[in-house]
Design an enzyme around this catalytic site. Structure first.
Site, PDB file in Angstrom:
ATOM      1  NE  ARG A   1      -4.642   3.078   2.616  1.00 10.80           N
ATOM      2  CZ  ARG A   1      -4.621   2.019   3.407  1.00 10.80           C
ATOM      3  NH1 ARG A   1      -3.503   1.446   3.706  1.00 10.80           N
ATOM      4  NH2 ARG A   1      -5.735   1.569   3.914  1.00 10.80           N
TER       5      ARG A   1
ATOM      6  CE1 TYR B   1     -14.219  -5.587   0.795  1.00 10.68           C
ATOM      7  CE2 TYR B   1     -12.493  -7.081   0.082  1.00 10.68           C
ATOM      8  CZ  TYR B   1     -12.918  -6.028   0.871  1.00 10.68           C
ATOM      9  OH  TYR B   1     -12.049  -5.426   1.733  1.00 10.68           O
TER      10      TYR B   1
ATOM     11  CG  ASP C   1      -9.069  -1.580  -4.581  1.00 11.37           C
ATOM     12  OD1 ASP C   1      -8.569  -0.830  -3.740  1.00 11.37           O
ATOM     13  OD2 ASP C   1      -9.768  -2.567  -4.267  1.00 11.37           O
TER      14      ASP C   1
ATOM     15  NE  ARG D   1      -3.765  -0.752  -0.066  1.00  6.61           N
ATOM     16  CZ  ARG D   1      -4.981  -0.911   0.465  1.00  6.61           C
ATOM     17  NH1 ARG D   1      -5.232  -1.915   1.245  1.00  6.61           N
ATOM     18  NH2 ARG D   1      -5.954  -0.085   0.178  1.00  6.61           N
TER      19      ARG D   1
ATOM     20  NE  ARG E   1      -8.944   9.141  -3.196  1.00 10.91           N
ATOM     21  CZ  ARG E   1     -10.207   9.499  -3.031  1.00 10.91           C
ATOM     22  NH1 ARG E   1     -10.664  10.581  -3.623  1.00 10.91           N
ATOM     23  NH2 ARG E   1     -11.013   8.775  -2.278  1.00 10.91           N
TER      24      ARG E   1
END
Ligand code: CP3
Length: 344
Positions: free
Chosen positions: A29, A153, A75, A25, A38
């Site tokens: 972030r 999911y 993703d 990751r 973003r």
């Protein structure tokens, strides 16, 4: 030819001067550069679906942190979407699927294989562009969610603490579960082969929710599908990361994967006793260690490297948390980069 091929040499079992380092990751972030991009966009999906932007945020951590690999910004949820279940990314909450799997008909209606993988041209375009822009500085990692994690999911429609709805389907309708896992696996194989064709130098599978399964359930509903994908991907090294599956690292190592990903609950010296000195492993510092004072973080990082004693790709035991101090991310990376196996 890659200028820095440390990751690939290590993944292929060669002895190296030091372990390579990257962070799960790392793209997004933690970097202010990422947050700046973003903020200007309509949402997460715009970033994922625009190759130029995905390329830019993939390279940001290579520029800023000087890590030994890039991981393509994308993703794991693009696969359920391509199979017919679109996702939304809700700010502050995470993923949400308005439509989920409830019946056998739902499973039978899912698009799969070649036809589903075709829908993900934007991912392949992002890889091609990133490969070109990286100009062979470091290898480019491609990834996918493992079939069990994707099933979670598809059934739950969002994250969950227990994933009990997904597990309920497995216990009540094991035949349906296998049919769904087969369809996800078939799609994932074509998808990952396309990623390799577009420039991915190594593939990692994330079985992020493997830890909710018992040993038995993991062996029946997760492992066979991980193995199938690892066997199908003959072109590049493969890392299998099943978070929480401490009970099955030996079975994972016995698959056709090159690298076994480890979370932070696993003890390096015990892992070596179980898997032997030659098995290449990746991990496994607790991501929360990056909140500790720099001197302690440095000490723990060096201890981990020494305890694994080679055949090791240094990483965290799961993805880096968004509020991690950037200075400590750099302490972690630089500690590995300054290390040399000869001086041990
Ligand atoms: O590793 C990287 O830097 C590459 C990019 C990457 C993302 N998601 C971007 C992302 C990777 C490898 C993933 C994988 C992923 N996505 C996993 C498996 C890895 C793991 O951590 O176990 C899972 C379970 C997901 C599903 C997902 N995507 C969730 C639960 C969330 C919301 C919470 C979170 O993790 O932030 C996302 C959103 C997401 N995917 C973000 C990023 C950078 C945050 C979106 C934002 O910018 O607001």
């Amino acid at each position: 030819m890659l200028k820095n091929d440390l990751l690939l040499r290590t993944a292929n079992g060669e002895a190296t001067e030091r372990p390579p380092v990257w962070l799960m990751r790392q793209a997004g972030r933690i970097l202010p550069q990422y947050r700046a991009i973003r903020e200007k966009l309509s949402g997460f999906k715009e970033l994922v679906e625009t190759p130029e932007l995905a390329c830019e945020v993939t390279i940001q951590p290579v520029d800023e942190l000087d890590v030994d690999a890039a991981i393509i910004f994308s993703d794991i949820l693009v696969i359920p979407e391509a199979m017919g279940l679109p996702y939304e990314m809700i700010k502050g909450k995470g993923p949400l699927f308005p439509k989920t799997i409830e019946t056998l008909e739902d499973i039978d209606q899912l698009i799969s294989g070649e036809k589903a993988a075709q829908d993900l041209e934007y991912v392949y375009a992002a890889l091609r562009l990133t490969k070109q822009e990286l100009n062979n500085r470091v290898p480019l990692i491609g990834f996918a969610g493992a079939p069990f994690t994707i099933l979670c999911y598809m059934i739950e429609g969002s994250g969950s603490k227990t994933f009990s709805k997904a597990k309920k389907l497995i216990y009540q309708h094991p035949v349906w579960a296998h049919r769904l896992l087969d369809k996800i696996t078939e799609t994932t194989i074509v998808y990952l082969k396309n990623k390799v064709a577009a420039g991915a130098d190594l593939i990692q599978l994330f079985d992020s929710w493997a830890g909710v399964l018992s040993y038995d359930m993991f062996q029946h509903f997760a492992l066979p599908y991980l193995r199938k994908i690892a066997t199908a991907l003959t072109e590049v090294p493969v890392t299998l990361f099943a978070k929480g599956a401490w009970h099955s690292i030996k079975s994972i190592a016995e698959s056709d994967c090159n690298v076994v990903g480890l979370d932070w609950t696993m003890i390096p010296t015990d892992v070596r006793k179980t898997l032997g000195a030659k098995q290449v492993v990746q991990g496994n510092l607790d991501p929360c260690y990056l909140y500790a004072p720099a001197a302690e973080l440095k000490k723990a990082t060096l201890q981990m490297i020494q305890d694994f004693g080679g055949s090791h790709i240094t990483n965290l035991g799961h993805g880096v948390y968004p509020d991690t101090p950037l200075d400590n991310v750099k302490v972690f990376v630089n500690t590995v980069k300054e290390f040399s196996y000869q001086v041990v």
